[in-house]
Design an enzyme around this catalytic site. Structure first.
Site, PDB file in Angstrom:
ATOM      1  N   GLU A   1      -6.229 -10.627  -1.536  1.00 39.56           N
ATOM      2  CA  GLU A   1      -7.020 -10.467  -0.301  1.00 39.56           C
ATOM      3  C   GLU A   1      -8.506 -10.390  -0.627  1.00 39.56           C
ATOM      4  O   GLU A   1      -9.221  -9.505  -0.153  1.00 39.56           O
ATOM      5  CB  GLU A   1      -6.591  -9.186   0.439  1.00 39.56           C
ATOM      6  CG  GLU A   1      -5.098  -9.083   0.717  1.00 39.56           C
ATOM      7  CD  GLU A   1      -4.697  -7.868   1.530  1.00 39.56           C
ATOM      8  OE1 GLU A   1      -5.571  -7.173   2.083  1.00 39.56           O
ATOM      9  OE2 GLU A   1      -3.482  -7.609   1.627  1.00 39.56           O
TER      10      GLU A   1
ATOM     11  N   GLU B   1       0.799  -1.233   0.000  1.00 35.01           N
ATOM     12  CA  GLU B   1       0.000   0.000   0.000  1.00 35.01           C
ATOM     13  C   GLU B   1       0.833   1.285   0.000  1.00 35.01           C
ATOM     14  O   GLU B   1       0.619   2.175   0.817  1.00 35.01           O
ATOM     15  CB  GLU B   1      -0.975  -0.037   1.192  1.00 35.01           C
ATOM     16  CG  GLU B   1      -1.873  -1.269   1.133  1.00 35.01           C
ATOM     17  CD  GLU B   1      -2.761  -1.456   2.360  1.00 35.01           C
ATOM     18  OE1 GLU B   1      -2.777  -0.583   3.233  1.00 35.01           O
ATOM     19  OE2 GLU B   1      -3.441  -2.493   2.432  1.00 35.01           O
TER      20      GLU B   1
END
Ligand code: 9MR
Length: 373
Positions: free
Chosen positions: A261, A156
């Site tokens: 995910e 991220e």
């Protein structure tokens, strides 16, 4: 001859019956396409959640650590690593012949404040932080060298507009902290697959940023092997076309893609923006939590169709998609019950709170061209 063909027919019939009766499994349905993973929590790692473990063994051939390998868990203090749960995690994967993922090495969340500071509390300089990062990566990746097959190296790092996030990693080290993290991970385990992992890369601006980042890393010879599209999705986002375009774009850069995910939110959106920013915390109210007593069948069917559509895209790109990992085993396990609103009843996965397969499970099996159980 006659006897031989009769025996052959009998064997075929028995074989067919055995195939037809075998309970459908996700890993079986996608065998030869990509591995099917689940993020696992401490109760599953330690064996306390026996029901969850049985589902994991029957259905999945890859695992990701939901929290136990994050910096704050595995390296809580400067001179103290805690490998108790991670060791059990890796042993669980090895015992069950699973593809084992490490998550994650460098992130701006779940990293203790001391990481960026010296003994006096002042921010470290570039060289000191690089040394600390290298030490952490070498220690953690090195411990599981040859045993953890794929690492989420940087997590991220991008803003929604595609620029680099101004995390303390970026501010102190500079933009090349990403290249350095991959270099250290590669030194520690040259065989491991190394991933850049992020959410919302299906959106154009952020995707452009990721494409620029990966292109630059590849041009510099940085050992990045894959991009992780987290896949914290909703019933309407990303569209099939966005998903398709994102995978195609990364495939062109000569990296593999992991759907890293995956879960699909069916609850009313609580935030204006589609995000997976874990720091969001929105006040609970009844309108935001409409399915406390169960998911209406119409929504159950919508979820099933949505999963089938997305798996259609993953299958189309089976040459570049290496893994599809769900972020949890059952609905009860999911982080979605507490984010971005605490205490909601969420239904994002393929197994319900009782561990039973949902309509979405059957849809995913059918999307592989297999009969559902
Ligand atoms: O599922 C994880 C949850 O248990 C943790 O509380 C949370 C805290 O940061 O992290 C969740 O996992 C995140 C993952 O590590 C990175 N991408 C977003 C995931 C969901 O927030």
């Amino acid at each position: 001859m006659q006897v031989r063909s009769t025996v052959l027919t009998a064997l075929l019939v028995i074989g067919f019956a055995a195939t037809a009766q075998a309970p459908a499994s996700l890993k079986g349905a996608y065998q030869g396409d990509f591995v099917i993973g689940a993020a696992i929590n401490a109760a599953q790692i330690t064996g306390e959640d026996a029901r969850g473990d049985a589902t994991l063994k029957a259905q999945f051939n890859s695992i990701s650590p939901e929290n136990c390998l994050k910096w704050e868990s595995v390296h809580p203090q400067p001179d103290r690593y805690d490998f108790t749960i991670p060791d059990l995690y890796v042993a669980f994967g090895e015992k069950n012949h699973m593809f084992i993922v490490g998550h994650n090495l460098v992130w701006h969340n779940q990293v203790p404040a001391w990481v960026f500071r010296d003994d006096k509390g002042s921010l470290l300089d570039r060289d000191a932080l690089l040394a600390r990062m290298r030490d952490h990566i070498h220690t953690v990746v090195g411990r599981y060298k040859g045993r953890i097959q794929s690492w989420d190296v940087v997590n991220e790092a991008l803003n929604e507009d595609g620029t680099l996030r101004q995390s303390l990693w970026e501010k102190i080290i500079g933009d090349d902290y990403i290249a350095k993290a991959f270099q250290y991970a590669h030194e520690a385990d040259p065989q491991a697959q190394l991933t850049y992992n992020d959410y919302n890369l299906e959106n154009e601006a952020k995707r452009k940023g990721a494409i620029a980042l990966v292109t630059k890393l590849k041009a510099e010879g940085v050992p990045i092997t894959s991009v992780g599209l987290q896949g914290h999705d909703s019933l309407t986002w990303p569209t099939v076309d966005q998903m398709d375009a994102a995978i195609s774009d990364f495939a062109k850069l000569d990296v593999k893609v992991a759907i890293s995910e995956l879960d699909i939110d069916v609850l009313p959106p609580a935030a204006r923006q589609q995000t997976a920013d874990v720091t969001l915390n929105i006040q609970q109210n009844a309108a935001l939590n409409p399915y406390v007593n169960g998911l209406p069948d119409s929504v159950q069917q919508q979820l099933a169709k949505r999963y089938a559509d997305l798996f259609g895209v993953f299958l189309k790109h089976r040459d570049v998609v290496t893994r599809v990992t769900f972020w949890g085993v059952t609905d009860g396990d999911s982080w979605r019950n507490d984010w971005p609103v605490r205490g909601r009843t969420s239904y994002p996965l393929l197994f319900d709170r009782a561990g039973q397969p949902k309509a979405a499970f059957d849809a995913v099996i059918r999307a592989a061209g297999q009969p559902a159980s």
